[in-house]
Motif scaffolding. Sequence first.
Motif, PDB file in Angstrom:
ATOM      1  N   LEU A 122      36.624  42.336  35.214  1.00  0.00           N
ATOM      2  CA  LEU A 122      36.093  40.978  35.216  1.00  0.00           C
ATOM      3  C   LEU A 122      35.708  40.560  33.806  1.00  0.00           C
ATOM      4  O   LEU A 122      35.288  41.382  32.989  1.00  0.00           O
ATOM      5  CB  LEU A 122      34.850  40.890  36.094  1.00  0.00           C
TER       6      LEU A 122
ATOM      7  N   THR B 230      30.757  44.138  40.775  1.00  0.00           N
ATOM      8  CA  THR B 230      31.395  43.820  39.505  1.00  0.00           C
ATOM      9  C   THR B 230      32.429  44.903  39.214  1.00  0.00           C
ATOM     10  O   THR B 230      32.477  45.920  39.871  1.00  0.00           O
ATOM     11  CB  THR B 230      30.378  43.761  38.354  1.00  0.00           C
TER      12      THR B 230
ATOM     13  N   GLN C  80      32.385  36.181  34.518  1.00  0.00           N
ATOM     14  CA  GLN C  80      32.512  36.473  35.954  1.00  0.00           C
ATOM     15  C   GLN C  80      31.496  37.527  36.382  1.00  0.00           C
ATOM     16  O   GLN C  80      30.849  37.391  37.419  1.00  0.00           O
ATOM     17  CB  GLN C  80      33.918  36.965  36.270  1.00  0.00           C
TER      18      GLN C  80
ATOM     19  N   ARG D 123      34.736  37.836  44.035  1.00  0.00           N
ATOM     20  CA  ARG D 123      34.551  36.472  44.531  1.00  0.00           C
ATOM     21  C   ARG D 123      33.781  36.434  45.851  1.00  0.00           C
ATOM     22  O   ARG D 123      32.891  35.604  46.050  1.00  0.00           O
ATOM     23  CB  ARG D 123      35.918  35.793  44.685  1.00  0.00           C
TER      24      ARG D 123
END
Length: 190
Positions: free
Chosen positions: A103, A99, A107, A34
């Motif tokens: 995920l 990443t 996402q 995020r």
Amino acid sequence: MPGFIDTHWHLWFVLFRGIVDDLPDTGWFPTKARLGPFVRAEDQEAAVQLSLVEALSTGITTVHNWAHNIAGPADAEANVRARSEVPARMHFSYGTPSTHPGLSPKQATAVMKHAGKALDEPMDMRDVAALRERWPDPLLTSGWGSVVRPGRRRRSGSGSSPRRASYPCRSRCTAPAHATRSNGSVRLRC
């Protein structure tokens, strides 16, 4: 001077110390995915310097910097430049944008898009080799960092947790360096 060696440290992540917990939405990986895309090269440089100073203050003289938030050469350059300001040894593992196998595809696609890359875009190993040539530092070694996703073939081990590996980047990058899946096949690029 002899000292301790830390073999697994994401130096840039010191920026988020104290905001990660054990809940599914605010654990390490979701927080990294995020917030990682918003970390600029200068933020990474400051974070790496702080982490290296903290390491030295506790007797750690060598760190393995798993830099899994590198959107491009400027981010990698910032990590290495930070090492030149602090007298610690560092192995720099040039990683991909933030990443992780945990995920969802949606996402992971959003994280890579923010970095200007496609989800299945292979890492450009020329960047890794060029960085090493620009920084001939006796206290610095470098390679590339990778996460092998569960369920896919891996060099060793079994189970469902991701396996991490760092490979030295030779000046001509003679070893296969990055695998991506495209239409069910694996492509190696160097």
